[in-house]
Motif scaffolding. Structure first.
Motif, short mmCIF file in Angstrom:
data_model
loop_
_atom_site.label_atom_id
_atom_site.label_comp_id
_atom_site.label_asym_id
_atom_site.label_seq_id
_atom_site.Cartn_x
_atom_site.Cartn_y
_atom_site.Cartn_z
N ARG A 81 0.83 -1.21 0.00
CA ARG A 81 0.00 0.00 0.00
C ARG A 81 0.86 1.25 0.00
O ARG A 81 1.81 1.36 0.77
N GLY A 82 0.50 2.18 -0.86
CA GLY A 82 1.25 3.42 -0.95
C GLY A 82 0.72 4.26 -2.10
O GLY A 82 -0.42 4.09 -2.52
N GLN A 92 3.67 13.02 2.50
CA GLN A 92 2.93 12.38 3.59
C GLN A 92 3.75 11.27 4.23
O GLN A 92 3.62 10.98 5.42
N TYR A 93 4.63 10.64 3.42
CA TYR A 93 5.33 9.45 3.87
C TYR A 93 6.86 9.59 3.83
O TYR A 93 7.57 8.66 4.18
N THR A 110 3.42 3.41 2.54
CA THR A 110 2.99 4.23 3.68
C THR A 110 4.01 4.19 4.82
O THR A 110 4.00 5.07 5.68
N ASP A 111 4.90 3.18 4.82
CA ASP A 111 5.94 3.13 5.85
C ASP A 111 7.24 3.78 5.41
O ASP A 111 8.25 3.70 6.11
#
Length: 449
Positions: free
Chosen positions: A237-238, A249-250, A288-289
């Motif tokens: 996810r990203g 954002q990330y 997202t990480d």
């Protein structure tokens, strides 16, 4: 070997149906020519897109192989799209059942959930999100119907229609069509084998592990749910790496993300069994990480380490306008079997004249006029086409996978103009193109031992 007659009959009907479809589309294009339309590269591109899977892939092959095809066709097929109309979930479920529901198990026994709406639909496969009973989120890459039959039939028909194309479009004549068709067949049929793609992913993951690279990740392959026609992978996810604002954002520095991406890819050219040759915006993701996800390993290339070093030397010489060095690197790249017969000085003079012409055109065109993004993105492609043209005049031919490498550099050029406009991949100290950093040197020693 006993032949299963119903299967043979179905295969024969599929072949006949495909030939009929091909003849229908080709007939419409021929009618357009007969009524006065020019039989040019644009008409051929539109015809290929109507013909579907095989021809879309051939169009992409043309676009990424300037050493084989005329300039106008390379440029026309740059926009050949690979997005297609989604198939119904009923078909997807049928394939999944045939491939995975074995030993009395049903899909419900294997998956807690499968999304009926596809995440993506391309010419060869369709992708659906799913969830395993243990809670793992996965994606299912499912091959479209009769892809191998369609490709084999189309490529066979191509041998028959080549002569017609040469009559209609003289600039499409080749010294020998057979090797080109064979090359296309090898590349395209490799994409239909998801077991091979799974191995490409594992090779890349091993490279990441050996090099201690924790900034980049590839999806995990679930072997128990993977066959030649179905590939099951962990869902990453990203966001796509095309929007700098969204990326923040990330991550705090999109330019550093770009540098990490480049370093990983450049290192893989020499330290991995193959390199990812299709990292466009849809296949490169900021997770997202904060890690970077490399997706879709269906198209990979292989390049000898010495050829890669010569390639990078040529690019760096181009940046410093050292045309003598650029010419020598082109010869050293093993682009010809007769490297001792190439006149390096004459080649250097031709390269210098070519670059002066390009720069003069750019200055004339952009004097006082802002350059738009598309014009900037096309600049490197134009330069590579010119280099190929000059090389041909001196008997130089690029290695088989050099076109894939060049296409990927074009993708990176577009990413950098968006995410790191001040970064130069050939001179930025954050980018280790030839493996000068410590981790890559350590990896080289590990592999050598």
């Amino acid at each position: 070997m006993k032949i299963h007659r119903p299967h043979l009959l179905k295969h024969t009907l599929n072949v006949m149906n495909r030939i009929r479809q091909t003849a229908s589309v080709a007939g419409l294009s021929a009618f357009r020519v007969a009524t006065g339309e020019k039989p040019d590269a644009q008409l051929l591109k539109e015809t290929f897109e109507q013909l579907g899977t095989t021809y879309i892939k051939i169009g992409q092959f043309i676009a990424s192989t300037p050493s084989l095809f005329p300039r106008e066709y390379v440029e026309a097929f740059q926009s050949c799209l690979d997005q297609t109309t989604p198939l119904s979930y009923a078909y997807i479920e049928q394939v999944l059942t045939a491939e995975l529901a074995v030993y009395g198990q049903t899909l419900a026994d294997q998956f807690a959930y499968i999304d009926k709406e596809p995440l993506a639909s391309a010419s060869i496969a369709q992708v659906h999100a799913a969830r395993l009973h243990n809670g793992d989120e996965v994606v299912l890459k499912v091959q479209k119907p009769n892809v191998e039959t369609i490709m084999q039939t189309d490529l066979g028909v191509l041998h028959a229609v080549t002569k017609l194309l040469e009559i209609m479009m003289p600039s499409m004549k080749f010294a020998s069509i057979a090797p080109i068709i064979d090359e296309i067949r090898l590349r395209m049929l490799a994409e239909t084998d998801f077991i091979a793609e799974a191995q490409n992913i594992r090779d890349f993951q091993q490279f990441l592990a050996v090099s201690g690279n924790t900034r980049v990740i590839a999806p995990k392959v679930y072997d128990e749910f993977t066959t030649k026609r179905v590939l099951t992978m962990s869902r990453l996810r990203g966001i796509s790496m095309v929007d700098e604002t969204a990326m923040r954002q990330y991550c705090s520095d999109p330019a550093q993300v770009m540098a990490d991406t480049l370093n990983t890819w450049f290192a893989s050219l020499m330290l991995c069994n193959s390199f990812h040759a299709d990292l466009h915006a849809g296949n490169l993701m900021l997770l997202t990480d904060g890690r970077i996800g490399f997706l879709d390993f269906g198209i990979v290339g292989k390049l000898k380490a010495e050829s890669w070093r010569a390639c990078m030397g040529m690019m760096q010489a181009l940046q410093t306008n050292d045309y003598q060095a650029m010419a020598q690197h082109m010869i050293d790249m093993e682009m010809t079997h007769k490297n001792k017969q190439v006149d390096a000085s004459a080649l250097a003079e031709d390269l210098q004249r070519m670059m002066k012409t390009i720069m003069a055109e750019d200055i004339s065109f952009t004097n006082g006029v802002p350059i738009n993004v598309k014009e900037q993105a096309d600049e490197l492609n134009k330069m590579m086409l010119e280099i190929v043209d000059v090389g041909k005049r001196h008997g130089i031919h690029f290695p088989r996978d050099f076109a894939l490498l060049t296409k990927q550099l074009l993708y990176f050029d577009r990413f950098m103009r968006t995410l790191a406009p001040d970064m130069d991949m050939f001179s930025d100290n954050r980018v280790a193109m030839l493996g000068q950093n410590d981790s890559i040197a350590t990896t080289s020693k590990f592999i050598a031992s």
